[in-house]
Design a protein around this motif. Structure first.
Motif, PDB file in Angstrom:
ATOM      1  N   THR A  46      -1.793   0.801   3.198  1.00  0.00           N
ATOM      2  CA  THR A  46      -3.237   0.857   2.501  1.00  0.00           C
ATOM      3  C   THR A  46      -3.114   2.322   1.772  1.00  0.00           C
ATOM      4  OG1 THR A  46      -4.201  -0.586   4.186  1.00  0.00           O
ATOM      5  CG2 THR A  46      -5.670   1.022   2.650  1.00  0.00           C
ATOM      6  N   ILE A  47      -2.685   3.397   2.742  1.00  0.00           N
ATOM      7  CA  ILE A  47      -2.514   4.526   1.888  1.00  0.00           C
ATOM      8  C   ILE A  47      -1.654   4.768   0.757  1.00  0.00           C
ATOM      9  CG2 ILE A  47      -1.767   6.737   2.168  1.00  0.00           C
ATOM     10  CD1 ILE A  47      -2.890   6.713   5.255  1.00  0.00           C
ATOM     11  N   ARG A  48      -0.540   3.993   0.944  1.00  0.00           N
ATOM     12  CA  ARG A  48       0.603   3.866  -0.381  1.00  0.00           C
ATOM     13  C   ARG A  48      -0.219   3.048  -1.470  1.00  0.00           C
ATOM     14  NH1 ARG A  48       4.153   2.960   4.036  1.00  0.00           N
ATOM     15  NH2 ARG A  48       4.197   0.477   3.779  1.00  0.00           N
ATOM     16  N   LEU A  49      -0.977   1.828  -1.162  1.00  0.00           N
ATOM     17  CA  LEU A  49      -1.588   1.230  -2.283  1.00  0.00           C
ATOM     18  C   LEU A  49      -2.695   2.187  -2.822  1.00  0.00           C
ATOM     19  CD1 LEU A  49      -2.132  -2.555  -1.007  1.00  0.00           C
ATOM     20  CD2 LEU A  49      -0.992  -1.806  -3.015  1.00  0.00           C
ATOM     21  N   VAL A  50      -3.522   2.670  -2.242  1.00  0.00           N
ATOM     22  CA  VAL A  50      -4.396   3.603  -2.901  1.00  0.00           C
ATOM     23  C   VAL A  50      -3.775   4.793  -3.494  1.00  0.00           C
ATOM     24  CG1 VAL A  50      -6.318   5.140  -2.140  1.00  0.00           C
ATOM     25  CG2 VAL A  50      -6.394   2.858  -1.297  1.00  0.00           C
ATOM     26  N   THR A  51      -2.994   5.407  -3.124  1.00  0.00           N
ATOM     27  CA  THR A  51      -2.103   6.370  -3.666  1.00  0.00           C
ATOM     28  C   THR A  51      -1.680   6.008  -5.188  1.00  0.00           C
ATOM     29  OG1 THR A  51      -1.562   7.599  -1.478  1.00  0.00           O
ATOM     30  CG2 THR A  51      -0.227   8.113  -3.742  1.00  0.00           C
ATOM     31  N   HIS A 155     -14.285   5.358 -12.439  1.00  0.00           N
ATOM     32  CA  HIS A 155     -13.327   4.312 -12.191  1.00  0.00           C
ATOM     33  C   HIS A 155     -13.601   3.834 -10.563  1.00  0.00           C
ATOM     34  CE1 HIS A 155     -11.181   5.905 -15.520  1.00  0.00           C
ATOM     35  NE2 HIS A 155     -10.639   4.706 -15.498  1.00  0.00           N
ATOM     36  N   LEU A 156     -13.251   2.582 -10.150  1.00  0.00           N
ATOM     37  CA  LEU A 156     -13.248   2.278  -8.602  1.00  0.00           C
ATOM     38  C   LEU A 156     -11.902   1.867  -8.209  1.00  0.00           C
ATOM     39  CD1 LEU A 156     -14.760   1.830  -6.007  1.00  0.00           C
ATOM     40  CD2 LEU A 156     -15.597  -0.481  -7.265  1.00  0.00           C
ATOM     41  N   VAL A 157     -11.312   2.661  -6.900  1.00  0.00           N
ATOM     42  CA  VAL A 157     -10.250   1.877  -6.356  1.00  0.00           C
ATOM     43  C   VAL A 157     -11.082   1.182  -5.216  1.00  0.00           C
ATOM     44  CG1 VAL A 157      -8.136   2.316  -4.874  1.00  0.00           C
ATOM     45  CG2 VAL A 157      -8.719   3.429  -6.831  1.00  0.00           C
ATOM     46  N   GLU A 191      -5.956  -3.422 -12.623  1.00  0.00           N
ATOM     47  CA  GLU A 191      -5.028  -3.727 -11.975  1.00  0.00           C
ATOM     48  C   GLU A 191      -5.466  -4.213 -10.610  1.00  0.00           C
ATOM     49  OE1 GLU A 191      -0.817  -1.766 -10.105  1.00  0.00           O
ATOM     50  OE2 GLU A 191      -2.166  -0.659 -11.418  1.00  0.00           O
ATOM     51  N   ARG A 192      -4.597  -5.251 -10.263  1.00  0.00           N
ATOM     52  CA  ARG A 192      -5.005  -5.957  -8.929  1.00  0.00           C
ATOM     53  C   ARG A 192      -3.442  -6.200  -8.052  1.00  0.00           C
ATOM     54  NH1 ARG A 192      -7.918 -10.891  -6.451  1.00  0.00           N
ATOM     55  NH2 ARG A 192      -6.602 -11.498  -4.638  1.00  0.00           N
ATOM     56  N   ARG A 193      -3.634  -5.748  -6.757  1.00  0.00           N
ATOM     57  CA  ARG A 193      -2.510  -5.939  -5.917  1.00  0.00           C
ATOM     58  C   ARG A 193      -2.950  -6.393  -4.650  1.00  0.00           C
ATOM     59  NH1 ARG A 193       1.298  -0.762  -6.265  1.00  0.00           N
ATOM     60  NH2 ARG A 193       0.962   0.005  -8.289  1.00  0.00           N
ATOM     61  N   ASP A 194      -2.280  -7.394  -3.887  1.00  0.00           N
ATOM     62  CA  ASP A 194      -2.703  -8.003  -2.695  1.00  0.00           C
ATOM     63  C   ASP A 194      -2.009  -7.449  -1.301  1.00  0.00           C
ATOM     64  OD1 ASP A 194      -4.060  -9.916  -3.867  1.00  0.00           O
ATOM     65  OD2 ASP A 194      -2.626 -11.368  -3.926  1.00  0.00           O
ATOM     66  N   LEU A 195      -2.768  -7.361  -0.527  1.00  0.00           N
ATOM     67  CA  LEU A 195      -2.442  -6.808   0.666  1.00  0.00           C
ATOM     68  C   LEU A 195      -2.396  -7.916   2.058  1.00  0.00           C
ATOM     69  CD1 LEU A 195      -1.454  -4.508   2.723  1.00  0.00           C
ATOM     70  CD2 LEU A 195      -3.935  -3.852   2.774  1.00  0.00           C
ATOM     71  N   HIS A 196      -1.342  -8.350   2.490  1.00  0.00           N
ATOM     72  CA  HIS A 196      -1.222  -9.337   3.600  1.00  0.00           C
ATOM     73  C   HIS A 196      -0.974  -8.991   4.638  1.00  0.00           C
ATOM     74  CE1 HIS A 196      -1.308 -12.797   0.679  1.00  0.00           C
ATOM     75  NE2 HIS A 196      -0.805 -11.990  -0.221  1.00  0.00           N
ATOM     76  N   TYR A 197      -1.780  -9.155   5.677  1.00  0.00           N
ATOM     77  CA  TYR A 197      -1.165  -8.648   7.165  1.00  0.00           C
ATOM     78  C   TYR A 197      -1.927  -9.386   8.097  1.00  0.00           C
ATOM     79  CZ  TYR A 197      -5.574  -5.855   8.607  1.00  0.00           C
ATOM     80  OH  TYR A 197      -6.664  -5.725   8.761  1.00  0.00           O
ATOM     81  N   GLY A 198      -1.347  -9.718   9.275  1.00  0.00           N
ATOM     82  CA  GLY A 198      -2.086 -10.384  10.493  1.00  0.00           C
ATOM     83  C   GLY A 198      -2.630 -11.827   9.960  1.00  0.00           C
ATOM     84  N   GLY A 199      -2.139 -12.804   9.149  1.00  0.00           N
ATOM     85  CA  GLY A 199      -2.668 -13.608   8.653  1.00  0.00           C
ATOM     86  C   GLY A 199      -4.048 -13.592   7.458  1.00  0.00           C
ATOM     87  N   ARG A 201      -5.632 -11.601   3.912  1.00  0.00           N
ATOM     88  CA  ARG A 201      -5.453 -11.453   2.835  1.00  0.00           C
ATOM     89  C   ARG A 201      -6.544 -10.355   2.073  1.00  0.00           C
ATOM     90  NH1 ARG A 201      -6.564 -13.065  -2.285  1.00  0.00           N
ATOM     91  NH2 ARG A 201      -6.967 -14.997  -1.562  1.00  0.00           N
ATOM     92  N   SER A 202      -6.118  -9.119   1.627  1.00  0.00           N
ATOM     93  CA  SER A 202      -7.061  -8.341   1.040  1.00  0.00           C
ATOM     94  C   SER A 202      -6.629  -8.086  -0.480  1.00  0.00           C
ATOM     95  CB  SER A 202      -7.287  -7.252   1.435  1.00  0.00           C
ATOM     96  OG  SER A 202      -7.884  -7.162   2.958  1.00  0.00           O
ATOM     97  N   PHE A 203      -7.635  -7.848  -1.290  1.00  0.00           N
ATOM     98  CA  PHE A 203      -7.273  -7.407  -2.673  1.00  0.00           C
ATOM     99  C   PHE A 203      -7.238  -5.799  -2.756  1.00  0.00           C
ATOM    100  CE2 PHE A 203     -11.705  -8.244  -3.411  1.00  0.00           C
ATOM    101  CZ  PHE A 203     -12.201  -7.084  -3.867  1.00  0.00           C
ATOM    102  N   ALA A 204      -6.296  -5.160  -3.590  1.00  0.00           N
ATOM    103  CA  ALA A 204      -6.551  -3.784  -3.932  1.00  0.00           C
ATOM    104  C   ALA A 204      -6.553  -3.728  -5.289  1.00  0.00           C
ATOM    105  CB  ALA A 204      -5.344  -2.943  -3.401  1.00  0.00           C
ATOM    106  N   ALA A 205      -7.803  -3.401  -6.014  1.00  0.00           N
ATOM    107  CA  ALA A 205      -8.226  -3.420  -7.374  1.00  0.00           C
ATOM    108  C   ALA A 205      -8.630  -1.993  -7.804  1.00  0.00           C
ATOM    109  CB  ALA A 205      -9.260  -4.493  -7.464  1.00  0.00           C
ATOM    110  N   LEU A 206      -8.167  -1.725  -9.133  1.00  0.00           N
ATOM    111  CA  LEU A 206      -8.413  -0.604  -9.722  1.00  0.00           C
ATOM    112  C   LEU A 206      -9.197  -1.232 -10.969  1.00  0.00           C
ATOM    113  CD1 LEU A 206      -8.424   2.399 -10.604  1.00  0.00           C
ATOM    114  CD2 LEU A 206      -6.504   1.816 -11.864  1.00  0.00           C
TER     115      LEU A 206
END
Length: 212
Positions: A46-51, A155-157, A191-199, A201-206
């Motif tokens: 998550t830190i890498r995505l936010v960064t 802007h919003l992350v 921009e949008r990315r997905d974060l999958h873990y533990g079954g 799914r979250s989105f990371a959006a700018l």
């Protein structure tokens, strides 16, 4: 999986986060049922995505961190912005964040709710909000929170669950990125990315915010 429980009273929400603040380690801000190594790995990702999303904005002057919790993401935000205001509604969480981020001279910690942002004449370059808005269940409250964010930042992350196999909290309501875009006045998805873990799914959006 959409998770909607009954809408809790404000005192119930405050009590829930006071209890969570007394847990150990990352279980304060992540599911206590998941292995510690999964929580640590997911936090690092998550830190890498936010960064990465913050880096795409270039020079960032003032950043607002919404729901800073124990300060696990605050150093990464501070590394990309000249000044950070980190907010949380739980006194114990803020105390932990101040302790964990004592080495950061550019961070100011403030106790407040996202629905009650106290700044009227200041606009941040970016707000960072990670797994926070899902805990705002009431329709009027989430609309007020999103309106406050749009007025406060350019802007919003935003990182939020869209799908979860098991409950992500005692009180939680999962929404899609499209639902948040509709709730945020003047919002444009950059921009949008997905974060999958533990079954799950979250989105990371700018998101660009053009204000009210």
């Amino acid at each position: 999986m959409q998770q909607i429980t009954r809408t809790p009273a404000p005192s119930e929400v405050a009590d829930e986060w006071r209890r969570r603040a007394e847990r150990a380690g990352l279980s304060r801000v992540m599911r206590a049922s998941q292995p510690a190594e999964l929580a640590a790995e997911t936090t690092a990702r998550t830190i890498r995505l936010v960064t990465d999303l913050l880096r795409s904005l270039g020079d960032v002057g003032a950043a607002l961190e919404i729901g800073c919790g124990m300060g696990r993401l605050t150093p990464a935000i501070a590394a990309r912005a000249r000044a950070v205001t980190a907010i949380d509604m739980t006194p114990r969480m803020l105390a932990l964040a101040r302790e964990n981020c004592a080495h950061l001279s550019t961070v100011d910690f403030v106790r407040t709710k996202v629905q009650r942002l106290p700044w009227q004449d200041k606009r941040f370059d970016v707000a960072v909000c990670v797994w926070v808005l899902m805990h705002v269940l009431d329709d009027e409250e989430i609309a007020e929170a999103c309106g406050a964010i749009a007025a406060a930042a350019r802007h919003l992350v935003l990182v939020e669950y869209e799908e979860a196999d098991i409950p992500v909290g005692r009180f939680s309501r999962l929404r899609t990125v499209e639902e948040y875009l509709d709730l945020l006045p003047g919002a444009r998805l950059l921009e949008r990315r997905d974060l999958h873990y533990g079954g799950d799914r979250s989105f990371a959006a700018l998101i660009a915010l053009d204000g009210r």
